[in-house]
Design an enzyme around this catalytic site. Sequence first.
Site, mmCIF file in Angstrom:
data_model
loop_
_atom_site.group_PDB
_atom_site.id
_atom_site.type_symbol
_atom_site.label_atom_id
_atom_site.label_comp_id
_atom_site.label_asym_id
_atom_site.label_seq_id
_atom_site.Cartn_x
_atom_site.Cartn_y
_atom_site.Cartn_z
ATOM 1 N N ALA A 34 0.827 -1.209 0.000
ATOM 2 C CA ALA A 34 0.000 0.000 0.000
ATOM 3 C C ALA A 34 0.863 1.261 0.000
ATOM 4 O O ALA A 34 0.559 2.246 -0.690
ATOM 5 C CB ALA A 34 -0.932 -0.001 1.212
ATOM 6 N N TYR A 36 4.001 1.483 -1.126
ATOM 7 C CA TYR A 36 4.656 1.545 -2.433
ATOM 8 C C TYR A 36 3.680 2.079 -3.486
ATOM 9 O O TYR A 36 4.035 2.934 -4.306
ATOM 10 C CB TYR A 36 5.148 0.150 -2.822
ATOM 11 C CG TYR A 36 5.783 0.081 -4.194
ATOM 12 C CD1 TYR A 36 7.120 0.417 -4.385
ATOM 13 C CD2 TYR A 36 5.037 -0.320 -5.304
ATOM 14 C CE1 TYR A 36 7.703 0.355 -5.641
ATOM 15 C CE2 TYR A 36 5.604 -0.380 -6.561
ATOM 16 C CZ TYR A 36 6.941 -0.042 -6.725
ATOM 17 O OH TYR A 36 7.511 -0.089 -7.972
ATOM 18 N N ASP A 37 2.449 1.573 -3.466
ATOM 19 C CA ASP A 37 1.444 2.036 -4.433
ATOM 20 C C ASP A 37 1.203 3.534 -4.315
ATOM 21 O O ASP A 37 1.016 4.232 -5.323
ATOM 22 C CB ASP A 37 0.127 1.284 -4.230
ATOM 23 C CG ASP A 37 0.205 -0.164 -4.701
ATOM 24 O OD1 ASP A 37 1.084 -0.465 -5.526
ATOM 25 O OD2 ASP A 37 -0.610 -0.982 -4.236
ATOM 26 N N SER A 82 3.162 -4.768 -16.721
ATOM 27 C CA SER A 82 2.420 -4.729 -15.470
ATOM 28 C C SER A 82 0.987 -4.300 -15.779
ATOM 29 O O SER A 82 0.623 -4.065 -16.933
ATOM 30 C CB SER A 82 3.082 -3.750 -14.505
ATOM 31 O OG SER A 82 2.444 -3.781 -13.259
ATOM 32 N N LEU A 83 0.161 -4.198 -14.744
ATOM 33 C CA LEU A 83 -1.228 -3.759 -14.907
ATOM 34 C C LEU A 83 -1.455 -2.462 -14.154
ATOM 35 O O LEU A 83 -0.864 -2.234 -13.096
ATOM 36 C CB LEU A 83 -2.196 -4.819 -14.365
ATOM 37 C CG LEU A 83 -2.244 -6.176 -15.074
ATOM 38 C CD1 LEU A 83 -3.194 -7.105 -14.337
ATOM 39 C CD2 LEU A 83 -2.675 -6.017 -16.521
ATOM 40 N N GLU A 117 -10.350 -12.984 -12.647
ATOM 41 C CA GLU A 117 -9.577 -13.977 -11.895
ATOM 42 C C GLU A 117 -8.928 -13.322 -10.684
ATOM 43 O O GLU A 117 -8.674 -12.106 -10.696
ATOM 44 C CB GLU A 117 -8.494 -14.593 -12.790
ATOM 45 C CG GLU A 117 -7.527 -13.585 -13.342
ATOM 46 C CD GLU A 117 -6.818 -14.070 -14.604
ATOM 47 O OE1 GLU A 117 -5.616 -13.782 -14.722
ATOM 48 O OE2 GLU A 117 -7.451 -14.692 -15.466
ATOM 49 N N LYS A 119 -6.114 -11.995 -8.220
ATOM 50 C CA LYS A 119 -4.749 -11.493 -8.433
ATOM 51 C C LYS A 119 -3.866 -12.093 -7.347
ATOM 52 O O LYS A 119 -3.823 -11.611 -6.216
ATOM 53 C CB LYS A 119 -4.708 -9.966 -8.383
ATOM 54 C CG LYS A 119 -3.330 -9.392 -8.730
ATOM 55 C CD LYS A 119 -3.361 -7.866 -8.719
ATOM 56 C CE LYS A 119 -2.012 -7.303 -9.128
ATOM 57 N NZ LYS A 119 -0.941 -7.684 -8.204
ATOM 58 N N ASP A 121 -0.776 -13.165 -5.043
ATOM 59 C CA ASP A 121 0.340 -12.407 -4.479
ATOM 60 C C ASP A 121 1.570 -13.306 -4.468
ATOM 61 O O ASP A 121 1.900 -13.943 -3.472
ATOM 62 C CB ASP A 121 -0.014 -11.956 -3.055
ATOM 63 C CG ASP A 121 0.693 -10.673 -2.684
ATOM 64 O OD1 ASP A 121 1.389 -10.103 -3.542
ATOM 65 O OD2 ASP A 121 0.546 -10.226 -1.527
ATOM 66 N N ARG A 140 9.933 -11.954 -14.378
ATOM 67 C CA ARG A 140 9.509 -10.759 -15.106
ATOM 68 C C ARG A 140 10.674 -9.793 -15.275
ATOM 69 O O ARG A 140 10.848 -9.172 -16.308
ATOM 70 C CB ARG A 140 8.366 -10.057 -14.346
ATOM 71 C CG ARG A 140 7.825 -8.829 -15.071
ATOM 72 C CD ARG A 140 7.112 -7.880 -14.113
ATOM 73 N NE ARG A 140 5.981 -8.501 -13.457
ATOM 74 C CZ ARG A 140 4.754 -8.535 -13.943
ATOM 75 N NH1 ARG A 140 4.505 -8.009 -15.126
ATOM 76 N NH2 ARG A 140 3.778 -9.084 -13.262
ATOM 77 N N TYR A 229 -1.822 -17.695 -16.233
ATOM 78 C CA TYR A 229 -2.909 -16.734 -16.451
ATOM 79 C C TYR A 229 -2.923 -16.107 -17.843
ATOM 80 O O TYR A 229 -3.847 -15.362 -18.171
ATOM 81 C CB TYR A 229 -2.894 -15.638 -15.382
ATOM 82 C CG TYR A 229 -1.607 -14.858 -15.253
ATOM 83 C CD1 TYR A 229 -1.145 -14.034 -16.272
ATOM 84 C CD2 TYR A 229 -0.861 -14.930 -14.079
ATOM 85 C CE1 TYR A 229 0.025 -13.310 -16.137
ATOM 86 C CE2 TYR A 229 0.322 -14.206 -13.936
ATOM 87 C CZ TYR A 229 0.755 -13.394 -14.969
ATOM 88 O OH TYR A 229 1.915 -12.676 -14.831
ATOM 89 N N LYS A 294 -9.953 -8.774 -17.518
ATOM 90 C CA LYS A 294 -9.394 -8.652 -18.862
ATOM 91 C C LYS A 294 -10.538 -8.743 -19.864
ATOM 92 O O LYS A 294 -11.410 -9.620 -19.726
ATOM 93 C CB LYS A 294 -8.396 -9.781 -19.142
ATOM 94 C CG LYS A 294 -7.222 -9.842 -18.185
ATOM 95 C CD LYS A 294 -6.388 -11.086 -18.413
ATOM 96 C CE LYS A 294 -5.241 -11.169 -17.410
ATOM 97 N NZ LYS A 294 -4.483 -12.434 -17.540
ATOM 98 N N LYS A 318 -7.849 -3.637 -6.699
ATOM 99 C CA LYS A 318 -7.227 -3.984 -5.421
ATOM 100 C C LYS A 318 -8.252 -3.996 -4.274
ATOM 101 O O LYS A 318 -9.195 -3.189 -4.241
ATOM 102 C CB LYS A 318 -6.112 -2.983 -5.094
ATOM 103 C CG LYS A 318 -4.906 -3.054 -6.023
ATOM 104 C CD LYS A 318 -4.127 -4.350 -5.828
ATOM 105 C CE LYS A 318 -2.759 -4.301 -6.458
ATOM 106 N NZ LYS A 318 -1.775 -3.573 -5.684
ATOM 107 N N CYS A 412 3.137 -8.725 37.807
ATOM 108 C CA CYS A 412 1.932 -8.703 36.985
ATOM 109 C C CYS A 412 1.382 -7.284 36.902
ATOM 110 O O CYS A 412 1.179 -6.632 37.938
ATOM 111 C CB CYS A 412 0.882 -9.636 37.577
ATOM 112 S SG CYS A 412 -0.736 -9.543 36.765
ATOM 113 N N CYS A 415 -2.243 -7.417 38.987
ATOM 114 C CA CYS A 415 -2.379 -7.670 40.428
ATOM 115 C C CYS A 415 -1.070 -7.552 41.203
ATOM 116 O O CYS A 415 -1.056 -7.738 42.408
ATOM 117 C CB CYS A 415 -2.994 -9.049 40.655
ATOM 118 S SG CYS A 415 -1.864 -10.421 40.270
ATOM 119 N N CYS A 430 1.442 -14.907 35.185
ATOM 120 C CA CYS A 430 1.235 -14.319 36.504
ATOM 121 C C CYS A 430 1.000 -15.447 37.498
ATOM 122 O O CYS A 430 0.283 -16.406 37.206
ATOM 123 C CB CYS A 430 0.023 -13.385 36.460
ATOM 124 S SG CYS A 430 -0.651 -12.965 38.078
ATOM 125 N N CYS A 436 -5.643 -12.694 41.056
ATOM 126 C CA CYS A 436 -5.546 -11.802 39.889
ATOM 127 C C CYS A 436 -6.904 -11.645 39.218
ATOM 128 O O CYS A 436 -7.536 -12.623 38.808
ATOM 129 C CB CYS A 436 -4.536 -12.356 38.889
ATOM 130 S SG CYS A 436 -4.271 -11.294 37.465
#
Length: 676
Positions: A34, A36-37, A82-83, A117, A119, A121, A140, A229, A294, A318, A412, A415, A430, A436
Amino acid sequence: MAVTVEERIGKLREQIRYHNHRYHVLDDPEVPDAEYDRLVRELRALEDEHPSLVTPDSPTQRVGDTPVSAFGTVEHRLPMLSLDNAFGEEELRDFHRRIVERLDLGESAADLEYAAEPKLDGAAVSVMYESGRLVRAATRGDGTTGEDITHNVRTIDSVPLTLRGAAYPDLLEVRGEVFMPKEGFETYNRRAAEAGEKTFVNPRNAAAGSLRQLDPRLTAARPLDMYVYSVGVVEGGELPDTHSDTLLRLAEWGLKTCPDSDVVAGVEGCLGYYGRIGARRSTLPYEIDGVVYKVNSLRLQRDLGFVSRAPRWAIAHKYPAQEEMTVVKGVEFQVGRTGALTPVARLDPVFVGGVTVSNATLHNIDELHRKDVRRGDTVIIRRAGDVIPEVVSVVKSRRPRGARAVQLPVRCPVCDSRVVREEDEAVARCTGGLFCSAQRIESLKHFVSRKAMDIDGLGAKVIEQLVTLDRVKTPADLFSLTGEELLELERMGEKSVENLLAAVEKARSTTLPRFLYALGIRDVGEATAQSLARHFGGFDALANATEEALQAVPDVGPVVARRIVEFFAEPHNTAVIVELRARGVEWPETEPAATPPEAGPLTGMTVVLTGTLSSMTRDEAKQKIIDMGGKVTGSVSKRTKYVVHGDKAGSKLSKAEELGVETLDEAAFLDLLSRS
């Protein structure tokens, strides 16, 4: 001083290149997807606004990073692009609208077919077949040039070395995702941890790292899988006219495709698919971070063409990020119902996995030290499905100066009793079991149970109400309850209260074994409580016994002896016991056993009971076994001597037969008892 657009673009490119290198080359990403995106989206937006600042070496013009020199290189005859991503419904609708306008579909837009389909990871790869035989596999890489990983891909069982059937093209390049299934990932990490080896942060890293091993034997030992794919280069043959039919044809040739793929109509069909897969995301056997749509027609794909780095006819939709970055405000220790201390990171609130998270578990002190989480650290948080959020890793490069390591507390936090941790255990506990408040409900439920003090009518619901009202803080408070206050509880009528008070009164007169078992000393079960009572005769002699003296008791080893001593050394526990005796709880004292009980037919043996006996109750049978020197346990193992089975015996009998443990029906058991 204000930062110029040019400076900001330069900074973003520098950051993205850094993260590309860590992800694609080092297999050691520092930030979640997230984050990086967001960097890439900001850079792309600035470049769209200022096209004159776009350069050929900008990360937006490339797919990944250059391959490492340890592997040979492979030039992709067709680039592995890439997409583009859609992060919300509006962006998906914009994607669909652009396709409809470019193809001039008009009213038929709702009928446009998309192949949909999950995606996955994992790691994208290209696999080449000549005359049906696998000849090359590559990563890739930067989209144009990848690393030659043929020797590793050949070890993946789901990748056929030779295509099945016939009529496949003379030259066929397929593209797919190599991934590590969730179950395989968890098993691999568990075994690696047990062996003291490095574990993987997530299945994606596991897949990428496994493919980049110089020794293919290491790759072969890892549970990798691959779904195909798409296709790349095709020569000397033809494929169907749609993407979905092409996948079916690939499957006929022995290539594995995702079973959760589908064909949908229009943007509404895409959204429906997104919702269905999202609802199943946590139960899928593989990790995903979105779905891919697609255009199904290959002719329409050709008409739509490409932009610089991505096809116009496909997009990745995403899901909310399951990993995010935030800052640790502090680390606290929670005390569970069994006394276990669990470190918890208090966080700057962050939206991850569809919810706002402000706390994350660190599991135990060993895990906290292994990840080295400190106050002020920037950390990656993961939340998948309904799983409790956890800290994945620390971004060490962002650690504030002077951040100090977190240590296990010696008292603890609830208590103030002592905290102990066995040498061979990861969990610290504990010692204030009877006192307690964090352990109050569970200790009370155990105290009143049938095999302990046997206070009938004090069920879990009643105990929970009494604890919530703060009326019962320790087991001693049970013996001062009044009818008036019990009548105020939910579902407690006059007859129920009368019966409960009678059961409390009856429990004042108990036995030493029952009382010892009721105290809830760790690892002191019914049989051990019996042995302790028989050996010491009286409570005070037992409570003041040393570890050495305790180990003279049959079935009491050094670990159990230490736990008994620690329990009675805690002032809070002894104070509760004093209060119980002051409120009339008593038991008959006996003379301590001068010598161990005479050897009986079951001395030193372990027995398991299953099913219903017609001649005696389960408790009566258990007592007879104990009187004959035996020990009764609830599970069958190779160390079990006998499994005694009555009517409607369960799986324990099957387990005994499987392990070759001797079984006794009721008649044989009675015959054994008659030998005493």
